[in-house]
Design a protein around this motif. Structure first.
Motif, PDB file in Angstrom:
ATOM      1  N   TYR A  27      45.983  37.196  45.578  1.00  0.00           N
ATOM      2  CA  TYR A  27      45.689  36.843  44.195  1.00  0.00           C
ATOM      3  C   TYR A  27      45.572  38.107  43.351  1.00  0.00           C
ATOM      4  CZ  TYR A  27      40.910  38.013  45.585  1.00  0.00           C
ATOM      5  OH  TYR A  27      39.796  38.657  46.052  1.00  0.00           O
ATOM      6  N   ARG A  28      45.632  37.945  42.040  1.00  0.00           N
ATOM      7  CA  ARG A  28      45.508  39.090  41.133  1.00  0.00           C
ATOM      8  C   ARG A  28      44.093  39.644  41.224  1.00  0.00           C
ATOM      9  NH1 ARG A  28      50.262  39.022  38.880  1.00  0.00           N
ATOM     10  NH2 ARG A  28      51.247  37.115  38.171  1.00  0.00           N
ATOM     11  N   GLY A  29      44.003  40.935  41.489  1.00  0.00           N
ATOM     12  CA  GLY A  29      42.712  41.591  41.627  1.00  0.00           C
ATOM     13  C   GLY A  29      42.274  41.812  43.059  1.00  0.00           C
ATOM     14  N   LYS A  30      42.983  41.249  44.014  1.00  0.00           N
ATOM     15  CA  LYS A  30      42.614  41.405  45.420  1.00  0.00           C
ATOM     16  C   LYS A  30      42.661  42.870  45.839  1.00  0.00           C
ATOM     17  CE  LYS A  30      43.702  39.779  50.059  1.00  0.00           C
ATOM     18  NZ  LYS A  30      44.559  38.878  50.858  1.00  0.00           N
ATOM     19  N   ARG A  31      43.719  43.575  45.425  1.00  0.00           N
ATOM     20  CA  ARG A  31      43.845  44.999  45.772  1.00  0.00           C
ATOM     21  C   ARG A  31      42.724  45.833  45.168  1.00  0.00           C
ATOM     22  NH1 ARG A  31      48.603  47.806  43.947  1.00  0.00           N
ATOM     23  NH2 ARG A  31      48.173  46.793  41.989  1.00  0.00           N
ATOM     24  N   LEU A  32      42.122  45.343  44.093  1.00  0.00           N
ATOM     25  CA  LEU A  32      41.068  46.078  43.399  1.00  0.00           C
ATOM     26  C   LEU A  32      39.680  45.728  43.913  1.00  0.00           C
ATOM     27  CD1 LEU A  32      42.486  45.597  39.791  1.00  0.00           C
ATOM     28  CD2 LEU A  32      42.837  47.546  41.317  1.00  0.00           C
ATOM     29  N   GLY A  33      39.609  44.771  44.825  1.00  0.00           N
ATOM     30  CA  GLY A  33      38.326  44.347  45.371  1.00  0.00           C
ATOM     31  C   GLY A  33      37.569  43.392  44.473  1.00  0.00           C
ATOM     32  N   LEU A  34      38.279  42.697  43.606  1.00  0.00           N
ATOM     33  CA  LEU A  34      37.646  41.758  42.680  1.00  0.00           C
ATOM     34  C   LEU A  34      37.729  40.346  43.235  1.00  0.00           C
ATOM     35  CD1 LEU A  34      39.154  43.130  39.354  1.00  0.00           C
ATOM     36  CD2 LEU A  34      36.909  43.612  40.322  1.00  0.00           C
ATOM     37  N   PRO A  35      36.802  39.477  42.842  1.00  0.00           N
ATOM     38  CA  PRO A  35      36.860  38.090  43.311  1.00  0.00           C
ATOM     39  C   PRO A  35      38.061  37.350  42.709  1.00  0.00           C
ATOM     40  CG  PRO A  35      35.098  38.357  41.717  1.00  0.00           C
ATOM     41  CD  PRO A  35      35.629  39.725  41.991  1.00  0.00           C
ATOM     42  N   GLU A  36      38.441  36.274  43.364  1.00  0.00           N
ATOM     43  CA  GLU A  36      39.593  35.501  42.896  1.00  0.00           C
ATOM     44  C   GLU A  36      39.261  34.680  41.652  1.00  0.00           C
ATOM     45  OE1 GLU A  36      42.963  32.431  44.671  1.00  0.00           O
ATOM     46  OE2 GLU A  36      41.307  33.077  45.937  1.00  0.00           O
ATOM     47  N   GLU A  37      38.073  34.137  41.591  1.00  0.00           N
ATOM     48  CA  GLU A  37      37.657  33.275  40.475  1.00  0.00           C
ATOM     49  C   GLU A  37      36.257  33.663  40.005  1.00  0.00           C
ATOM     50  OE1 GLU A  37      39.337  30.786  38.906  1.00  0.00           O
ATOM     51  OE2 GLU A  37      41.088  31.248  40.134  1.00  0.00           O
ATOM     52  N   GLY A  38      35.904  33.201  38.815  1.00  0.00           N
ATOM     53  CA  GLY A  38      34.550  33.367  38.307  1.00  0.00           C
ATOM     54  C   GLY A  38      34.255  34.732  37.721  1.00  0.00           C
ATOM     55  N   SER A  39      32.984  35.026  37.594  1.00  0.00           N
ATOM     56  CA  SER A  39      32.523  36.274  37.001  1.00  0.00           C
ATOM     57  C   SER A  39      33.007  37.467  37.811  1.00  0.00           C
ATOM     58  CB  SER A  39      30.994  36.277  36.947  1.00  0.00           C
ATOM     59  OG  SER A  39      30.537  37.461  36.370  1.00  0.00           O
ATOM     60  N   GLY A  40      33.567  38.450  37.123  1.00  0.00           N
ATOM     61  CA  GLY A  40      34.063  39.649  37.783  1.00  0.00           C
ATOM     62  C   GLY A  40      35.509  39.565  38.215  1.00  0.00           C
ATOM     63  N   SER A  41      36.158  38.415  38.011  1.00  0.00           N
ATOM     64  CA  SER A  41      37.573  38.292  38.361  1.00  0.00           C
ATOM     65  C   SER A  41      38.438  38.805  37.207  1.00  0.00           C
ATOM     66  CB  SER A  41      37.918  36.845  38.694  1.00  0.00           C
ATOM     67  OG  SER A  41      37.747  36.023  37.565  1.00  0.00           O
ATOM     68  N   ILE A  42      39.699  39.054  37.502  1.00  0.00           N
ATOM     69  CA  ILE A  42      40.637  39.555  36.491  1.00  0.00           C
ATOM     70  C   ILE A  42      40.681  38.586  35.304  1.00  0.00           C
ATOM     71  CG2 ILE A  42      43.097  39.945  36.017  1.00  0.00           C
ATOM     72  CD1 ILE A  42      42.179  42.193  37.607  1.00  0.00           C
ATOM     73  N   ALA A  43      40.638  39.143  34.107  1.00  0.00           N
ATOM     74  CA  ALA A  43      40.682  38.330  32.891  1.00  0.00           C
ATOM     75  C   ALA A  43      42.073  37.733  32.710  1.00  0.00           C
ATOM     76  CB  ALA A  43      40.334  39.195  31.680  1.00  0.00           C
ATOM     77  N   PRO A  44      42.143  36.448  32.361  1.00  0.00           N
ATOM     78  CA  PRO A  44      43.445  35.820  32.137  1.00  0.00           C
ATOM     79  C   PRO A  44      44.142  36.413  30.915  1.00  0.00           C
ATOM     80  CG  PRO A  44      41.670  34.182  32.096  1.00  0.00           C
ATOM     81  CD  PRO A  44      41.042  35.521  32.212  1.00  0.00           C
ATOM     82  N   VAL A  45      45.462  36.437  30.960  1.00  0.00           N
ATOM     83  CA  VAL A  45      46.252  37.032  29.888  1.00  0.00           C
ATOM     84  C   VAL A  45      46.016  36.325  28.564  1.00  0.00           C
ATOM     85  CG1 VAL A  45      48.596  37.527  29.102  1.00  0.00           C
ATOM     86  CG2 VAL A  45      48.005  37.851  31.493  1.00  0.00           C
ATOM     87  N   GLY A  46      45.939  35.008  28.572  1.00  0.00           N
ATOM     88  CA  GLY A  46      45.726  34.259  27.328  1.00  0.00           C
ATOM     89  C   GLY A  46      44.442  34.645  26.625  1.00  0.00           C
ATOM     90  N   ARG A  47      43.375  34.801  27.366  1.00  0.00           N
ATOM     91  CA  ARG A  47      42.096  35.210  26.762  1.00  0.00           C
ATOM     92  C   ARG A  47      42.179  36.632  26.232  1.00  0.00           C
ATOM     93  NH1 ARG A  47      36.888  33.241  30.220  1.00  0.00           N
ATOM     94  NH2 ARG A  47      37.383  31.036  30.241  1.00  0.00           N
ATOM     95  N   ARG A  48      42.869  37.508  26.957  1.00  0.00           N
ATOM     96  CA  ARG A  48      42.994  38.897  26.504  1.00  0.00           C
ATOM     97  C   ARG A  48      43.763  38.973  25.196  1.00  0.00           C
ATOM     98  NH1 ARG A  48      45.320  41.590  31.731  1.00  0.00           N
ATOM     99  NH2 ARG A  48      45.849  43.196  30.225  1.00  0.00           N
ATOM    100  N   VAL A  49      44.855  38.216  25.099  1.00  0.00           N
ATOM    101  CA  VAL A  49      45.644  38.197  23.864  1.00  0.00           C
ATOM    102  C   VAL A  49      44.826  37.561  22.737  1.00  0.00           C
ATOM    103  CG1 VAL A  49      47.708  37.228  22.771  1.00  0.00           C
ATOM    104  CG2 VAL A  49      47.859  38.236  25.055  1.00  0.00           C
TER     105      VAL A  49
END
Length: 156
Positions: A27-49
């Protein structure tokens, strides 16, 4: 190989073709040691835009207010200046711009996942202001501005 199969792999892109051959990207963020879902996971592109549009609208409004009674041809240039200053101050101090805060996002440093130091917030914001680095992404949806500043946008 069937023509439909060849066209389908071409249309779905290299990632899908590599996954069909057995590559595991996770999943996105796995290489970075981030969780897959929830708080601390990679921010979705739609929310960032969406956060970027909110911030830009706020900065354009501030620039318009600063130029009230003057010629308005340079409003976009002033909006960019306001955007850079606002981003540096807010990301460097509280970790998020007003738009990011409204949409539940935060910018954190990858080394320890804490607040981004001010000098790295400056690097990130200047690169973001140039626009091109923000359009070059890696497989974790991090723009070049985030990679070069050692930061990542996560959900709050």
């Amino acid at each position: 190989m069937d023509n439909r199969e060849a066209i389908g792999s071409w249309l779905s892109g290299p990632r899908a073709a590599a996954q069909e051959m057995g590559a595991d990207f996770g999943y996105r963020g796995k290489r970075l040691g981030l969780p897959e879902e929830g708080s601390g996971s990679i921010a979705p592109v739609g929310r960032r835009v969406g956060a970027l549009f909110i911030d830009w609208a706020l900065c354009a409004l501030i620039a318009y207010g600063l130029l009230a009674g003057r010629r308005l041809e340079g409003t976009n240039n002033w909006a960019l200046v306001v955007f850079v200053v606002m981003s540096i101050l807010t990301v460097g101090t509280v970790g998020c711009t007003p738009g990011k805060r409204l949409l539940g996002l935060r910018v954190v440093a990858l080394d320890g996942l804490g607040r981004l130091p001010m000098w790295r917030a400056v690097v990130r914001t200047v690169l973001l202001g140039l626009a091109i680095p923000a359009l070059i992404w890696d497989r974790d949806n991090r723009g070049l501005h985030d990679r070069l500043s050692g930061s990542v946008q996560v959900r709050i």
